[in-house]
Write an enzyme that holds these catalytic residues in place. Structure first.
Site, PDB file in Angstrom:
ATOM      1  N   ARG A  55      34.087  35.327 -94.094  1.00  0.00           N
ATOM      2  CA  ARG A  55      33.718  36.737 -93.926  1.00  0.00           C
ATOM      3  C   ARG A  55      33.320  37.057 -92.485  1.00  0.00           C
ATOM      4  O   ARG A  55      33.742  38.065 -91.924  1.00  0.00           O
ATOM      5  CB  ARG A  55      32.563  37.084 -94.880  1.00  0.00           C
ATOM      6  CG  ARG A  55      32.959  37.093 -96.347  1.00  0.00           C
ATOM      7  CD  ARG A  55      31.822  37.624 -97.205  1.00  0.00           C
ATOM      8  NE  ARG A  55      30.623  36.802 -97.095  1.00  0.00           N
ATOM      9  CZ  ARG A  55      30.362  35.752 -97.858  1.00  0.00           C
ATOM     10  NH1 ARG A  55      31.234  35.384 -98.781  1.00  0.00           N
ATOM     11  NH2 ARG A  55      29.252  35.055 -97.701  1.00  0.00           N
ATOM     12  N   ILE A  56      32.493  36.196 -91.883  1.00  0.00           N
ATOM     13  CA  ILE A  56      32.021  36.471 -90.529  1.00  0.00           C
ATOM     14  C   ILE A  56      33.154  36.322 -89.524  1.00  0.00           C
ATOM     15  O   ILE A  56      33.363  37.189 -88.657  1.00  0.00           O
ATOM     16  CB  ILE A  56      30.844  35.551 -90.175  1.00  0.00           C
ATOM     17  CG1 ILE A  56      29.645  35.864 -91.075  1.00  0.00           C
ATOM     18  CG2 ILE A  56      30.456  35.703 -88.703  1.00  0.00           C
ATOM     19  CD1 ILE A  56      28.517  34.859 -90.986  1.00  0.00           C
ATOM     20  N   ALA A 135      26.512  30.079 -85.765  1.00  0.00           N
ATOM     21  CA  ALA A 135      26.670  29.624 -87.149  1.00  0.00           C
ATOM     22  C   ALA A 135      25.599  28.596 -87.518  1.00  0.00           C
ATOM     23  O   ALA A 135      24.578  28.929 -88.119  1.00  0.00           O
ATOM     24  CB  ALA A 135      28.066  29.052 -87.351  1.00  0.00           C
ATOM     25  N   ASP A 160      22.993  30.776 -80.565  1.00  0.00           N
ATOM     26  CA  ASP A 160      21.901  31.390 -81.334  1.00  0.00           C
ATOM     27  C   ASP A 160      21.226  30.347 -82.217  1.00  0.00           C
ATOM     28  O   ASP A 160      20.133  30.586 -82.721  1.00  0.00           O
ATOM     29  CB  ASP A 160      22.448  32.532 -82.204  1.00  0.00           C
ATOM     30  CG  ASP A 160      21.352  33.228 -83.003  1.00  0.00           C
ATOM     31  OD1 ASP A 160      20.338  33.632 -82.388  1.00  0.00           O
ATOM     32  OD2 ASP A 160      21.510  33.370 -84.235  1.00  0.00           O
ATOM     33  N   GLU A 165      15.350  23.113 -84.527  1.00  0.00           N
ATOM     34  CA  GLU A 165      14.752  24.448 -84.367  1.00  0.00           C
ATOM     35  C   GLU A 165      13.288  24.409 -84.778  1.00  0.00           C
ATOM     36  O   GLU A 165      12.986  24.046 -85.911  1.00  0.00           O
ATOM     37  CB  GLU A 165      15.529  25.468 -85.199  1.00  0.00           C
ATOM     38  CG  GLU A 165      16.965  25.659 -84.712  1.00  0.00           C
ATOM     39  CD  GLU A 165      17.714  26.748 -85.467  1.00  0.00           C
ATOM     40  OE1 GLU A 165      17.143  27.328 -86.429  1.00  0.00           O
ATOM     41  OE2 GLU A 165      18.864  27.033 -85.114  1.00  0.00           O
ATOM     42  N   HIS A 183      17.857  32.034 -83.074  1.00  0.00           N
ATOM     43  CA  HIS A 183      18.389  32.152 -84.431  1.00  0.00           C
ATOM     44  C   HIS A 183      18.108  33.547 -85.015  1.00  0.00           C
ATOM     45  O   HIS A 183      17.482  33.684 -86.071  1.00  0.00           O
ATOM     46  CB  HIS A 183      17.791  31.070 -85.340  1.00  0.00           C
ATOM     47  CG  HIS A 183      18.669  30.750 -86.518  1.00  0.00           C
ATOM     48  ND1 HIS A 183      18.705  29.504 -87.095  1.00  0.00           N
ATOM     49  CD2 HIS A 183      19.537  31.511 -87.228  1.00  0.00           C
ATOM     50  CE1 HIS A 183      19.553  29.513 -88.124  1.00  0.00           C
ATOM     51  NE2 HIS A 183      20.068  30.727 -88.214  1.00  0.00           N
TER      52      HIS A 183
END
Length: 222
Positions: A55-56, A135, A160, A165, A183
């Site tokens: 979709r993305i 992603a 991103d 993280e 993110h």
């Protein structure tokens, strides 16, 4: 719920890389007026390689085509007929890397895709390519990416997401041709509203004895 917001951030990253927007902004904030330092490149006429045409990826392709870009795609699950419908050229990963001016990855993180961007695949990319990852952080070997950027084989990168993280500050944070965000791809008011609405609808459905549409551990039949 996050499809549009992630696609838009991806395209924003690509434009920011091409026109050096963050760097020019920081230069201006520092009281400088150095136009020659921020000569950019146009997206029109460039080749965008998209790894993962879900979709993305499909939404990113639509925006790229509107900007006059040629779009290449790698996705083992994408049919040739669907690729034609999306107006993208379906290729193997190696050829996509070799021909693309910009590369964006939109693959799930699995044992097969972990570190799919690594020293070997980076070596197979066209010199001067730009890489975008909105992603999953584990798709990119960040140490190998830093080396390729430092050697000038890549023109820039925008991330991103990171392997860890929050990340520990390293080489990428020190590079002028790297754009980093914490993110935030899904963090728009509209995306958050869509996610909350979908959760509420599924909870309501289950309480009424119906199927949940988005249950990640109980896939719908068919």
């Amino acid at each position: 719920g996050n499809t549009i917001s992630t696609a838009e951030l991806t395209f924003s990253m690509m434009m920011a890389l091409a026109r050096k927007i963050p760097q020019a902004h920081m230069s201006m904030k520092g009281g400088e007026w150095n136009r020659k330092a921020f000569a950019g490149t146009e997206l029109s006429g460039k080749v965008l390689g998209i790894c993962g045409m879900g979709r993305i990826g499909a939404q990113v392709a639509r925006r790229a085509i509107a900007f006059g870009m040629r779009v290449l795609a790698y996705d083992p699950f994408l049919s040739l007929s669907k690729a034609r419908e999306l107006q993208v050229e379906l290729l193997e990963q190696e050829e996509l890397f070799a021909r693309s001016d910009f590369i964006t990855v939109h693959m799930p993180l699995t044992d097969q895709t972990r570190n799919m961007i690594n020293a070997e695949t980076l070596a197979g990319m066209k010199d001067g390519v730009y890489l975008i990852n909105c992603a999953r952080g584990g798709l990119v070997d960040e140490a190998a990416l830093a080396v390729a950027l430092d050697e000038g084989r890549l023109a820039g990168a925008a991330l991103d997401v990171r392997g860890d993280e929050p990340p520990t500050a390293g080489l990428l944070e020190q590079m002028d041709n790297v754009i980093l965000t914490p993110h935030v791809a899904a963090f728009t008011d509209q995306a958050q509203e869509r996610v909350v609405a979908a959760v509420c609808q599924d909870v309501s459905a289950v309480l009424q004895g119906q199927e949940a549409v988005n249950a990640f551990n109980f896939p719908r039949p068919g």
